[in-house]
Design an enzyme around this catalytic site. Structure first.
Site, PDB file in Angstrom:
ATOM      1  N   ASP A 112       0.661  -1.361  -0.088  1.00  0.00           N
ATOM      2  CA  ASP A 112      -0.112  -0.045  -0.343  1.00  0.00           C
ATOM      3  C   ASP A 112       0.875   1.559  -0.306  1.00  0.00           C
ATOM      4  OD1 ASP A 112      -2.171   1.387  -0.047  1.00  0.00           O
ATOM      5  OD2 ASP A 112      -2.742   1.711   2.083  1.00  0.00           O
ATOM      6  N   ASP A 150      -2.999  -4.051  -5.033  1.00  0.00           N
ATOM      7  CA  ASP A 150      -2.461  -2.486  -5.502  1.00  0.00           C
ATOM      8  C   ASP A 150      -1.042  -3.086  -5.402  1.00  0.00           C
ATOM      9  OD1 ASP A 150      -5.092  -1.451  -5.033  1.00  0.00           O
ATOM     10  OD2 ASP A 150      -4.794  -0.646  -2.721  1.00  0.00           O
ATOM     11  N   ASP A 298     -11.057   0.651   5.005  1.00  0.00           N
ATOM     12  CA  ASP A 298     -10.389   0.776   4.353  1.00  0.00           C
ATOM     13  C   ASP A 298      -8.731   1.721   4.682  1.00  0.00           C
ATOM     14  OD1 ASP A 298     -11.237   0.316   1.606  1.00  0.00           O
ATOM     15  OD2 ASP A 298     -12.705   1.764   1.383  1.00  0.00           O
TER      16      ASP A 298
END
Length: 449
Positions: A112, A150, A298
């Site tokens: 991330d 991601d 999130d």
């Protein structure tokens, strides 16, 4: 944050056998390469919340529309010592149920880009050791694996050399997991992120040719129609690179309402989308999965990955009832044998006597390093900004921090709140984590506000 797979054989009645690492569900319609019933785990954060809050006014709707459905199990707590047994237990339970397990693997270094879901392995060599443990736990049993949400679509924090190293690590992980019987899908971003040709280029560099395809929408809320159109464009671009025969998986866990920015923590326009299934009716799509479990945050208004009943209830409000009569998830009758994939959100019962207090726990450890988690709790008054300090032991150094801002002066470490978790009401908690070299543990913590 991510997508997915294959399964089958014949059986004598309506059960599903495992034969030569491939599943076949008799009489089940499909369209992609997969058939069968997805595995629904009953030991999940939402199931534990329901068990603890049976009288909550939101419980019935959350149970019938969310907890009743299969979602992927996230492997996000980096622990090389227990990962094999965790995977073996989960996949074994799915096998005994005659169902198809799905896992989301989330432990790549610099995950991330150091954002709200930061963490993961301390380096790529240790990451491969962790992946090897996952492969041993699979033991040849076919499992859908969504590899590293991601990790391909989000590269802004990486240098050219770091991108190349990550691509090599993802390609190696793909081959390792494929050899262990998995159906492996790589990060395809989503339709409002990178252009299809660019995403295809990145997928090719990361070894999608050795995998089964890619998943999309794990980090967003784009409609299924948009995602399937985007997927066809990515598949076409891959074909132009000589990579054929791949399939898409789409995350439909939160795309039944408005699209928009990536964070859904405080958006009441989101809804659960299509219920999870391998019966997609589309030859290009292997599965509609709930990769991101509905109700898990999130990392904007709440800690990333924590279950929030208000989010779950908002997503379930106005949604259609499930298309099957699958009974609601029942809570486990015995304590879970593996740690939850997200940190516990229940604070200690007694508030600290000062402005704030801090407690430490070792999340995982390995030779030469460890991952720690610190919970900050406000005292009897509200807190608007906090800082936790401790002294490094001999041989210790901090590599990475998430959920806070790090400063080091000599052997003294101080972590101050991030922009989103500094304001705490009396007795409320915030959490941050870190990866460090050296022996696990910390000295006494001091918290100031």
């Amino acid at each position: 944050m991510s997508s997915t797979a294959l399964r089958r054989s014949l059986l004598a009645a309506s059960a599903v056998l495992v034969t030569a690492g491939v599943w076949l569900a008799a009489g089940t319609a499909s369209a992609g390469t997969l058939t069968g019933t997805l595995y629904r785990d009953t030991d999940t954060p939402v199931a534990r919340w329901l068990a603890a809050n049976p009288g909550d006014s939101r419980a019935a709707q959350i149970s019938s529309r969310i907890a009743s459905q299969p979602a992927t199990r996230w492997l996000s707590n980096f622990n090389v010592g227990t990962i094999e047994s965790e995977v073996a237990g989960y996949v074994g339970a799915a096998t005994r149920a005659g169902q198809v397990p799905a896992l989301t693997v989330y432990g790549i270094p610099n995950r991330d880009c150091g954002g709200a879901s930061a963490g993961g392995a301390p380096d790529l060599a240790t990451y491969q050791t962790w992946v090897n443990g996952i492969a041993r736990g699979l033991a040849g049993r076919t499992t859908l694996i969504m590899l590293e949400p991601d990790s391909i679509a989000l590269q802004t924090c990486l240098s050219a050399g770091e991108i190349t190293a990550r691509d090599q690590a993802l390609a190696t992980a793909t081959r390792t997991l494929k050899a262990a019987g998995a159906k492996v899908y790589l990060d395809g971003g989503h339709s409002a992120w990178n252009a299809a040709a660019e995403q295809a280029r990145r997928l090719a560099n990361a070894g999608v040719a050795d995998g089964d395809g890619f998943y999309t929408n794990a980090s967003n809320f784009q409609s299924t129609a948009n995602e399937s159109a985007f997927g066809r464009s990515v598949l076409s671009a891959l074909s132009g690179r000589g990579i054929n025969g791949k399939r898409q998986v789409i995350d439909t866990s939160r795309n039944g309402g408005a699209a928009g920015d990536w964070c859904g923590d405080d958006n009441t326009d989101r809804r659960i989308g299509r219920y999870p299934t391998l019966d997609t009716g589309d030859a290009n799509i292997d599965a509609y999965l709930w990769i991101k479990p509905p109700g898990e945050a999130d990392g904007c208004a709440y800690p990333a990955g924590s279950f929030q009943p208000s989010l779950a209830a908002s997503l379930a409000t106005g949604a259609a009832n499930p298309p099957t009569t699958t009974p609601p998830a029942t809570p486990p009758t015995t304590p879970p044998t593996t740690p939850p994939t997200t940190p516990p959100t229940t604070p200690p019962t007694n508030p600290p006597t000062g402005a704030c207090g801090a407690t430490y726990a070792t999340s995982s450890s390995w030779q030469g390093g460890f991952q720690g988690q610190i919970t900050v709790k406000a005292g009897t008054g509200a807190v608007n900004g906090w800082a936790v300090s401790w002294t490094l032991a001999s041989g210790q150094s901090i590599n990475q921090v998430w959920g806070g801002v790090l400063s080091v002066s000599g052997s003294t470490v101080t972590v101050r709140n991030a922009a989103w978790n500094g304001s705490l009401q009396p007795g409320a908690t915030a959490e941050f984590g870190f990866i460090a070299n050296g022996p696990a543990g910390t000295s006494s913590l001091s918290c100031s506000a």
